[in-house]
Design an enzyme around this catalytic site. Structure first.
Site, PDB file in Angstrom:
ATOM      1  N   ASN A   1      50.437   0.507 -11.296  1.00  0.00           N
ATOM      2  CA  ASN A   1      49.166   0.823 -11.937  1.00  0.00           C
ATOM      3  C   ASN A   1      47.993   0.218 -11.167  1.00  0.00           C
ATOM      4  OD1 ASN A   1      47.178   1.617 -13.674  1.00  0.00           O
ATOM      5  ND2 ASN A   1      48.228   0.969 -15.522  1.00  0.00           N
ATOM      6  N   ASP A   2      47.757  -1.059 -11.358  1.00  0.00           N
ATOM      7  CA  ASP A   2      46.565  -1.667 -10.760  1.00  0.00           C
ATOM      8  C   ASP A   2      46.583  -1.618  -9.240  1.00  0.00           C
ATOM      9  OD1 ASP A   2      45.483  -2.449 -13.269  1.00  0.00           O
ATOM     10  OD2 ASP A   2      46.966  -4.054 -13.335  1.00  0.00           O
TER      11      ASP A   2
END
Length: 469
Positions: free
Chosen positions: A391-392
């Site tokens: 994700n990040d």
């Protein structure tokens, strides 16, 4: 056993610890590193047990017998739970250092007050502060990594939190200085108790503001704290091997923390005081963003036309234990002459090297694992980028949104690939609590579901011939 043999054993153990660290730097020698480290620890324990002043052996045998069961259980946890296990080991190490320092202070205060010199008292203060804060901080880290319901998974913050954290640590240091100056005063035990309470409190306050994206850095800094606590304990016990081993552990943890802070564009000072990983509330734009879902069969069809596929593994792959299905997909793509690379972000997963370990377990050739700096140059030529539970580390907001809590963090440029498939368990934001613009891009197609099942379906499509045209 004579002092000569004990010192020789300590020298052997210290040498093995050093070689263990050296061999850990290369995946090809990592297994040898583990064997060397375990052998060094066994030699160190046996040599210490053989010291002439150790006479009450039952006090050693009983704890070892109690620890055998939990030790076997911890050794058999799946690789996906290694971050939690690592955090627990730091907690036990910190607790041991804190208890040894506490026992030594109480014993010397009551029976041998002349032993409480300024140097020894200072070492005890450092040992107790570092040990107890490592214990509670690591327990919270383990609970967050295990995603226990009674521990907030998102960063837990409040106004003035950094000031409170630094203030608590400074108060503990002030009490420590007073204790060093007056170690045998009547009020000293109360000051010592205050240091213990503040250290225990500082540990959990250090980790609660941390989100999942920053957890690898926390694990590294807690490792450094545990090592430095061991150094202080070595000075208290006058054990040179403990000083050496603790210094190796603490310095390697600090170096790793600094490297990871640079990789995440984080301030090392903020890491020390739990002042990072805090999420800013996103303004309500009123815009309802839409995902574009796709099926595994369609993903397989597009991948089959590609020349270069880049796979970005993340924590979702670890949770789903999808690494072996990823290997099946890798084999299917390679059979068709497609170049496959794995882009591994330095902080992907929940601890340093988490993805490398999982991919190694699936026997992915190490030469196909590419560091972030190297793969980013190739991303514009990438036909398909498959993001698996990351994700990040692929969020373009890190480059473009100064208000984002991850702004400035180097990322893998997945958004520059011609086509992106992202496997995600749900439509909720990631562990850091922020939306990922990559998932709403016109180039991105979402494959919702458990990573193991989705990757398995994609690989099966190749096997069934459904991916062909």
């Amino acid at each position: 056993m004579s002092g000569y043999f004990i010192e020789s054993a300590y020298l052997l153990a210290a040498s093995l610890f050093i070689f263990s660290l050296h061999w850990m730097s290369d995946p090809k020698t990592a297994r040898r590193s583990v064997i060397a480290g375990a052998t060094a620890m066994l030699v160190a324990v046996l040599a210490t047990w053989a010291r002439p002043e150790v006479s009450r052996h039952l006090w050693i045998i009983v704890p070892i017998a109690i620890a055998i069961g939990p030790g076997i259980w911890l050794a058999m946890v799946p690789l996906t739970a290694v971050p939690q296990r690592t955090a627990l080991s730091h907690a036990f190490g910190g607790l041991a250092a804190g208890l040894v320092g506490t026992a030594k202070y109480i014993y010397w205060f009551q029976s041998e007050p002349e032993m409480l010199t300024a140097f020894r008292t200072g070492a005890i203060v450092a040992e107790v502060i570092l040990g107890y804060l490592t214990c509670t901080g690591s327990l919270i880290a383990a609970a967050k990594l295990q995603e226990l319901k009674w521990i907030p998974q998102r960063p837990w913050v409040y106004r003035g939190q950094t000031v409170v954290n630094i203030g608590a640590l400074l108060l503990a240091i002030v009490l420590g200085v007073l204790l060093i100056q007056h170690p045998t005063a009547a009020w000293s035990p109360w000051a010592f108790a205050g240091i213990v309470i503040l250290a225990l409190n500082f540990g959990w306050m250090l980790v609660m503001p941390i989100g999942g994206a920053d957890m690898p850095t926390v694990i590294a800094i807690l490792n450094a704290y545990a090592g430095l606590a061991a150094v202080a304990m070595g000075f208290v016990l006058d054990n040179r091997l403990l000083i050496t081993a603790g210094a190796l552990d603490g310095s390697s943890g600090l170096i790793l923390s600094i490297i990871m802070c640079r990789a995440m564009n984080r301030s090392f000072f903020n890491v020390l005081f739990g002042a990072f990983g805090q999420v800013q509330q996103a303004g309500a734009s009123g815009e309802q963003k839409q995902y574009r879902p796709e099926t595994p069969e369609s993903a397989a069809q597009i991948m089959e036309q590609a020349n270069l596929v880049v796979i970005v593994p993340g924590y979702g792959m670890a949770v789903a234990q999808a690494q072996h299905k990823v290997r099946e997909l890798y084999d299917q793509l390679r059979k068709r002459g497609i170049t496959v690379k794995f882009a591994v972000h330095p902080v992907a997963g929940r601890m340093p090297g988490h993805m490398n370990v999982l991919l190694a377990e699936a026997e992915i050739p190490y030469e196909d694992l590419v560091e972030m700096e190297e793969i980013n140059a190739d991303m514009p030529q990438c036909d398909v980028c498959l993001v698996i539970g990351a994700n990040d580390v692929v969020n373009p907001a890190a480059r473009s949104d100064p208000k984002s809590p991850i702004y400035g963090m180097p990322i893998i440029d997945a958004d520059k690939a011609r086509t992106v498939f992202a496997i995600k368990r749900s439509r909720n934001p990631g562990f850091a609590g922020i939306d990922n613009e990559l998932y709403f891009s016109e180039r991105t197609w979402m494959l919702f579901g458990d990573a193991k099942a989705v990757v398995g379906e994609v690989a099966k499509s190749f096997g069934d011939g459904r991916a062909g045209h």
